[in-house]
Design a protein around this motif. Structure first.
Motif, PDB file in Angstrom:
ATOM      1  N   TYR A 106       4.870   1.171   1.856  1.00 49.28           N
ATOM      2  CA  TYR A 106       5.320   0.977   3.069  1.00 49.28           C
ATOM      3  C   TYR A 106       6.482  -0.009   3.066  1.00 49.28           C
ATOM      4  O   TYR A 106       7.415   0.299   3.916  1.00 49.28           O
ATOM      5  CB  TYR A 106       3.983   0.171   3.873  1.00 49.28           C
ATOM      6  N   ARG A 107       6.593  -0.731   2.241  1.00 46.30           N
ATOM      7  CA  ARG A 107       7.821  -1.671   2.105  1.00 46.30           C
ATOM      8  C   ARG A 107       9.113  -0.751   1.623  1.00 46.30           C
ATOM      9  O   ARG A 107      10.057  -0.991   2.097  1.00 46.30           O
ATOM     10  CB  ARG A 107       7.526  -2.853   1.119  1.00 46.30           C
ATOM     11  N   GLU A 108       8.866  -0.076   0.591  1.00 46.95           N
ATOM     12  CA  GLU A 108       9.865   1.042   0.125  1.00 46.95           C
ATOM     13  C   GLU A 108      10.504   1.815   1.433  1.00 46.95           C
ATOM     14  O   GLU A 108      11.542   2.026   1.552  1.00 46.95           O
ATOM     15  CB  GLU A 108       9.304   1.722  -1.094  1.00 46.95           C
ATOM     16  N   LEU A 109       9.282   2.235   1.809  1.00 44.86           N
ATOM     17  CA  LEU A 109       9.658   3.215   3.018  1.00 44.86           C
ATOM     18  C   LEU A 109      10.526   2.680   4.052  1.00 44.86           C
ATOM     19  O   LEU A 109      11.334   3.135   4.463  1.00 44.86           O
ATOM     20  CB  LEU A 109       8.521   3.949   3.459  1.00 44.86           C
ATOM     21  N   HIS A 110      10.128   1.379   4.221  1.00 45.27           N
ATOM     22  CA  HIS A 110      10.721   0.519   5.286  1.00 45.27           C
ATOM     23  C   HIS A 110      12.382   0.461   4.806  1.00 45.27           C
ATOM     24  O   HIS A 110      13.130   0.493   5.727  1.00 45.27           O
ATOM     25  CB  HIS A 110      10.085  -0.842   5.520  1.00 45.27           C
TER      26      HIS A 110
ATOM     27  N   GLY B 256      -1.270   3.269   9.360  1.00 47.63           N
ATOM     28  CA  GLY B 256      -1.460   2.588   8.538  1.00 47.63           C
ATOM     29  C   GLY B 256      -1.997   3.332   7.282  1.00 47.63           C
ATOM     30  O   GLY B 256      -2.693   2.715   6.043  1.00 47.63           O
ATOM     31  N   ALA B 257      -2.115   4.537   7.289  1.00 47.03           N
ATOM     32  CA  ALA B 257      -2.866   5.718   6.360  1.00 47.03           C
ATOM     33  C   ALA B 257      -1.879   5.651   5.045  1.00 47.03           C
ATOM     34  O   ALA B 257      -0.538   5.252   5.189  1.00 47.03           O
ATOM     35  CB  ALA B 257      -3.219   6.695   6.923  1.00 47.03           C
ATOM     36  N   THR B 258      -2.609   6.300   4.040  1.00 45.08           N
ATOM     37  CA  THR B 258      -1.822   6.927   2.801  1.00 45.08           C
ATOM     38  C   THR B 258      -1.876   8.632   3.335  1.00 45.08           C
ATOM     39  O   THR B 258      -3.035   9.170   3.084  1.00 45.08           O
ATOM     40  CB  THR B 258      -2.513   6.907   1.659  1.00 45.08           C
ATOM     41  N   SER B 259      -0.606   8.813   3.280  1.00 41.49           N
ATOM     42  CA  SER B 259      -0.212  10.406   3.920  1.00 41.49           C
ATOM     43  C   SER B 259       0.210  11.273   2.672  1.00 41.49           C
ATOM     44  O   SER B 259       1.416  10.742   2.155  1.00 41.49           O
ATOM     45  CB  SER B 259       0.608  10.450   4.936  1.00 41.49           C
ATOM     46  N   LEU B 260      -0.369  12.169   2.015  1.00 44.02           N
ATOM     47  CA  LEU B 260       0.194  13.165   0.912  1.00 44.02           C
ATOM     48  C   LEU B 260       0.848  14.039   1.601  1.00 44.02           C
ATOM     49  O   LEU B 260       0.551  14.775   2.445  1.00 44.02           O
ATOM     50  CB  LEU B 260      -1.044  13.701   0.263  1.00 44.02           C
ATOM     51  N   MET B 261       2.215  14.524   0.889  1.00 42.86           N
ATOM     52  CA  MET B 261       3.376  15.349   1.405  1.00 42.86           C
ATOM     53  C   MET B 261       3.323  16.267   0.190  1.00 42.86           C
ATOM     54  O   MET B 261       3.695  15.945  -1.032  1.00 42.86           O
ATOM     55  CB  MET B 261       4.356  14.654   1.635  1.00 42.86           C
ATOM     56  N   PHE B 262       3.334  17.618   0.442  1.00 44.03           N
ATOM     57  CA  PHE B 262       3.123  18.653  -0.624  1.00 44.03           C
ATOM     58  C   PHE B 262       4.327  19.490  -0.551  1.00 44.03           C
ATOM     59  O   PHE B 262       4.502  20.067   0.366  1.00 44.03           O
ATOM     60  CB  PHE B 262       1.774  19.291  -0.510  1.00 44.03           C
ATOM     61  N   GLU B 263       5.157  19.547  -1.583  1.00 44.87           N
ATOM     62  CA  GLU B 263       6.192  20.417  -1.589  1.00 44.87           C
ATOM     63  C   GLU B 263       5.761  21.995  -1.892  1.00 44.87           C
ATOM     64  O   GLU B 263       6.545  22.830  -1.491  1.00 44.87           O
ATOM     65  CB  GLU B 263       7.095  20.108  -2.614  1.00 44.87           C
TER      66      GLU B 263
ATOM     67  N   VAL C 251      -7.245   8.363   1.127  1.00 43.59           N
ATOM     68  CA  VAL C 251      -5.785   9.320   1.045  1.00 43.59           C
ATOM     69  C   VAL C 251      -6.213  10.497   1.890  1.00 43.59           C
ATOM     70  O   VAL C 251      -7.378  11.224   1.684  1.00 43.59           O
ATOM     71  CB  VAL C 251      -5.607   9.823  -0.483  1.00 43.59           C
ATOM     72  N   TYR C 252      -5.349  10.950   2.626  1.00 47.23           N
ATOM     73  CA  TYR C 252      -5.116  11.812   3.789  1.00 47.23           C
ATOM     74  C   TYR C 252      -4.094  13.088   3.351  1.00 47.23           C
ATOM     75  O   TYR C 252      -2.998  12.534   3.278  1.00 47.23           O
ATOM     76  CB  TYR C 252      -5.026  11.213   4.896  1.00 47.23           C
ATOM     77  N   TRP C 253      -4.476  14.276   3.500  1.00 48.27           N
ATOM     78  CA  TRP C 253      -3.645  15.405   3.206  1.00 48.27           C
ATOM     79  C   TRP C 253      -3.624  16.414   4.101  1.00 48.27           C
ATOM     80  O   TRP C 253      -4.592  17.155   4.322  1.00 48.27           O
ATOM     81  CB  TRP C 253      -3.757  15.842   1.765  1.00 48.27           C
ATOM     82  N   CYS C 254      -2.459  16.477   4.812  1.00 46.09           N
ATOM     83  CA  CYS C 254      -2.283  17.636   5.872  1.00 46.09           C
ATOM     84  C   CYS C 254      -1.264  18.395   5.101  1.00 46.09           C
ATOM     85  O   CYS C 254      -0.164  17.987   4.906  1.00 46.09           O
ATOM     86  CB  CYS C 254      -1.400  17.002   6.981  1.00 46.09           C
TER      87      CYS C 254
ATOM     88  N   GLN D 173       0.914  -1.173   0.128  1.00 46.67           N
ATOM     89  CA  GLN D 173       0.048  -0.076   0.044  1.00 46.67           C
ATOM     90  C   GLN D 173       0.834   1.145  -0.156  1.00 46.67           C
ATOM     91  O   GLN D 173       1.791   1.284   0.706  1.00 46.67           O
ATOM     92  CB  GLN D 173      -1.010  -0.001   1.193  1.00 46.67           C
ATOM     93  N   VAL D 174       0.341   2.402  -0.727  1.00 49.09           N
ATOM     94  CA  VAL D 174       1.142   3.587  -0.744  1.00 49.09           C
ATOM     95  C   VAL D 174       1.248   4.316   0.776  1.00 49.09           C
ATOM     96  O   VAL D 174       0.085   4.468   1.327  1.00 49.09           O
ATOM     97  CB  VAL D 174       0.511   4.726  -1.752  1.00 49.09           C
ATOM     98  N   ALA D 175       2.349   4.485   1.119  1.00 51.12           N
ATOM     99  CA  ALA D 175       2.553   5.138   2.455  1.00 51.12           C
ATOM    100  C   ALA D 175       2.399   6.815   2.260  1.00 51.12           C
ATOM    101  O   ALA D 175       1.897   7.481   2.923  1.00 51.12           O
ATOM    102  CB  ALA D 175       3.549   4.538   3.291  1.00 51.12           C
ATOM    103  N   ILE D 176       3.379   6.806   1.274  1.00 55.06           N
ATOM    104  CA  ILE D 176       3.342   8.487   1.180  1.00 55.06           C
ATOM    105  C   ILE D 176       3.011   9.029  -0.325  1.00 55.06           C
ATOM    106  O   ILE D 176       3.759   8.131  -1.320  1.00 55.06           O
ATOM    107  CB  ILE D 176       4.782   8.834   1.495  1.00 55.06           C
ATOM    108  N   ILE D 177       2.158   9.517  -0.569  1.00 57.67           N
ATOM    109  CA  ILE D 177       2.160  10.366  -2.122  1.00 57.67           C
ATOM    110  C   ILE D 177       3.013  11.682  -1.854  1.00 57.67           C
ATOM    111  O   ILE D 177       2.642  12.642  -1.164  1.00 57.67           O
ATOM    112  CB  ILE D 177       0.815  10.718  -2.341  1.00 57.67           C
ATOM    113  N   TRP D 178       3.963  11.799  -2.709  1.00 56.16           N
ATOM    114  CA  TRP D 178       4.706  13.162  -2.694  1.00 56.16           C
ATOM    115  C   TRP D 178       4.206  13.872  -4.007  1.00 56.16           C
ATOM    116  O   TRP D 178       4.192  13.250  -5.015  1.00 56.16           O
ATOM    117  CB  TRP D 178       6.263  12.857  -2.578  1.00 56.16           C
TER     118      TRP D 178
END
Ligand code: PRX
Length: 648
Positions: free
Chosen positions: A111-115, A323-330, A299-302, A93-98
């Motif tokens: 999650y596996r890649e992030l780990h 275990g959510a999918t968290s969006l990170m915005f540059e 998909v959750y975005w802060c 599952q996607v952990a971070i959408i950048w």
């Protein structure tokens, strides 16, 4: 319900919420009647422990012996909780959408890649001599490597101190020195709104005065040119190619430090707020799930920056623990145009969107069209944080962005509190625009008369205090426990003082009225008047300076400085420009002084104390309600200040 406008919980939300109104009432009651029993259950539910705690809570709010311990004796690892334990069930599952500053750049990290990344970076840190308990400074833009660096620290028990990428070299230096960081991680440059900012260069300047920093890890973000210090500097990508993905998580005590985060107070330099491991993680995960009613797979975005506490708790620790999918915005809300937020919502199917009132107010100015041309049908819940949201902005957010179907959670909390303390729950709380509403589980807010120190019962207004500890509260000021006690526990004995004022209405809803100490909230960024004054008086032509906030349409509060030039110095617009530049250089662009008024004298009491109350009134143009000026040493200075009020 009283006379204000009230929005009921929408039926679709109530139908599948984690917490409905009855459950909120029952759980809240239990959380205050039996805090230890309640928190033991939550700790079991939200966190995986390698050893159970000996005692749920042990504390004293007595200033002579102040301490707070949650889940003492328990053992856990934060990166294990945010990564390893998800691998079996949701490794792919996607952990971070950048989402990059440039709309054509994005990345998805499972999650596996992030780990794997986290383990590798943890090994790089270890190879560079970072050990359990050591401090690591993170000075990075909003790129996934910031999350990797945070979790890599937690993996080996290092304590991170994130410094917002908008801070100046001097601010970075002060923070690195104060928490005695051994390693710093930065990037060549950061990118915001198409502009490049030279982070590595800033770090080089800062580190000239930080002899104890042995390593500077540099992430390649733009490929911009950098200077290089052999032996100290290390490219992130090069170090990672040879690093092993095998790095067992360090077993940490629940009360071991997790991170330090600097924040401004009424006096002196920013202080290092220290958070610990177990209680913080339990609270981060629980508030993330309940405040946003987070449902698996959403998909959750802060939109906050990881350099602020909101980014720590609600981009990284809370969402990943769940275990959510968290969006990170540059990027920023108005680049390439005013629709950017909503384009990103549509592109990634964002269900939960969490931002600051200042962003809402600036988007509101551009009208409805940039919003309405996007679909936003994926949105379910909206959130607000950082400053009071004015009802007008609330209504716009609700009606225009949320199409009048998404509850808005107006979350009140602070760097010190670690997580939400007063907030609606989407499936449980009827909403009143502008009110942060009711306390979260286990939170015991109280109002105190600031002059008398006596508790206020029922409806009323006063200083907002907390009479019982909660798991994510700060434990100390790094290196200065006495400052922790003096700042938060001396004013109203037996209580933690928030620095905020609040009103409680007849329904028990809280309305935060803003800071009642010398802290400013400028576009949701916290700044101490003392810090800005110290920067101003560094200028050789300045004799004295006093800084206050004044109401500002977009920023919430603007910065108004009264400056007394040295004798013989002619005030000029050039000097004003130099002073504005000086403060930005000392602190960073968030500290941009909006107004400078030359003040031949400042209103002082006979004992020499500046009467800020009067300065605030003049800055706010409220000259009819200056109050008593008879105690001033020289009451005539007030007339001069009134006559020469600056244009805004
Ligand atoms: O004055 C309150 C305001 O922001 C302060 C905390 O700032 P900081 O530590 O930087 O943390 C900001 C993010 C949690 C508080 O003392 N504040 C924060 N959220 C709200 C708020 N004021 C009113 N309503 C809010 N929802």
């Amino acid at each position: 319900m009283s006379e204000e406008k009230v929005y009921a919980v929408p039926a679709e939300i109530a139908a599948k919420t984690h917490v409905n109104a009855e459950q909120y009432a029952a759980m809240y009651q239990r959380s205050v009647d039996d805090p230890e029993g309640f928190w033991a259950e939550q700790a079991e539910q939200f966190v995986t422990w390698s050893k159970k705690w000996d005692r749920v809570l042990d504390y004293s709010f007595n200033p002579d012996n102040l301490y707070v311990k949650w889940f003492d004796g328990g053992k856990l690892n934060v990166s294990y909780n945010c990564l390893d334990r998800h691998l079996e069930t949701r490794g792919d599952q996607v952990a971070i959408i950048w989402e990059g500053d440039n709309p054509n750049e994005d990345r998805k990290i499972t999650y596996r890649e992030l780990h794997a990344e986290v383990c590798k970076l943890a090994n790089v840190f270890k190879a560079r001599g970072v050990q359990k308990g050591d401090r690591v400074c993170i000075y990075l833009p909003m790129i996934p490597e910031a999350t990797v660096a945070m979790l890599a620290c937690t993996r080996i028990g290092a304590v991170h101190s994130i410094v917002f990428g908008g801070f100046s070299p001097d601010s970075l230096r002060d923070r690195v020195l104060d928490s005695e960081c051994k390693l710093v991680i930065t990037s060549d440059e950061s990118v915001r709104g198409g502009r490049h900012i030279p982070l590595k260069k800033n770090a080089d300047v800062a580190l000239q005065e930080c002899p104890n920093v042995e390593t500077l890890v540099v992430v390649r973000r733009t490929g911009g040119s950098v200077e290089w210090t052999e032996g100290r500097d290390l490219w992130y990508d090069e170090a990672m190619t040879t690093a092993s993905t095998d790095c067992p998580p360090e077993d940490m005590d629940a009360e071991d430090p997790l991170f330090v985060l600097y924040t401004s107070g009424s006096t002196g330099k920013p202080k290092g707020v220290l958070h610990t491991t177990g209680g913080y993680l339990v609270y981060a995960a629980m508030t993330h799930k309940y405040t946003f009613d987070y449902q698996d797979g959403e998909v959750y975005w802060c939109t906050a920056d990881v350099g602020w506490v909101t980014g720590h708790t609600y981009i990284v620790y809370g969402p990943l623990a769940n275990g959510a999918t968290s969006l990170m915005f540059e990027g920023i809300p108005n680049y390439p145009d005013m629709s950017r937020f909503w384009e990103v919502v549509d592109k990634h199917n964002v269900a939960i969107f969490y931002t600051a009132p200042t962003a809402i107010r600036s988007l509101m100015r551009a009208g409805e069209e940039p919003v309405k041309k996007t679909s936003r049908k994926s949105l379910r819940i909206l959130g607000s944080v950082g400053e009071p949201i004015n009802p007008e902005a609330w209504e716009w957010y609700y009606r225009v962005v949320g199409d009048a179907r998404c509850p808005i959670v107006d979350t009140w909390w602070q760097t010190e509190t670690g997580g939400h303390l007063i907030t609606p729950l989407p499936g449980a709380t009827p909403l009143k625009p502008g009110s942060a509403s009711r306390p979260f589980f286990g939170v015991a807010p109280a109002l105190v008369d600031p002059a008398e120190g006596t508790p206020i019962q029922g409806a009323g207004e006063g200083a907002l205090v907390l009479s019982h500890p909660w798991p994510a509260m700060m434990r100390t000021v790094y290196g200065d426990h006495q400052r922790f006690i003096d700042t938060y526990f001396k004013q109203y004995p037996g209580n933690y003082f928030t620095g905020d004022g609040a009103r409680r209405d007849a329904d028990g809803y809280y309305w935060i009225t803003g800071r009642i100490d010398d802290v400013l909230n400028v576009s949701g960024h916290r700044l101490g008047t003392a810090e800005i004054e110290s920067a101003l008086v560094l200028h050789p032509h300045v004799a004295e300076a006093a800084v206050v906030g004044y109401p500002h349409d977009l920023k919430g509060q603007g910065i108004y400085a009264y400056v007394t030039p040295m004798a013989g110095v002619a005030p000029s617009d050039e000097l004003k420009k130099e002073l504005v530049a000086m403060v930005r250089g000392e602190i960073g662009p968030i500290a941009t002084v909006d107004v400078i008024q030359w003040a031949p004298g400042l209103p002082k009491t006979r004992s020499g104390k500046i009467m800020r109350r009067i300065l605030r009134k003049i800055a706010a143009n409220e000259i009819d309600s200056l109050g008593d000026t008879s105690t001033l040493a020289d009451p005539t200075v007030v007339n001069d200040l009134i006559d020469n009020r600056a244009n805004r």
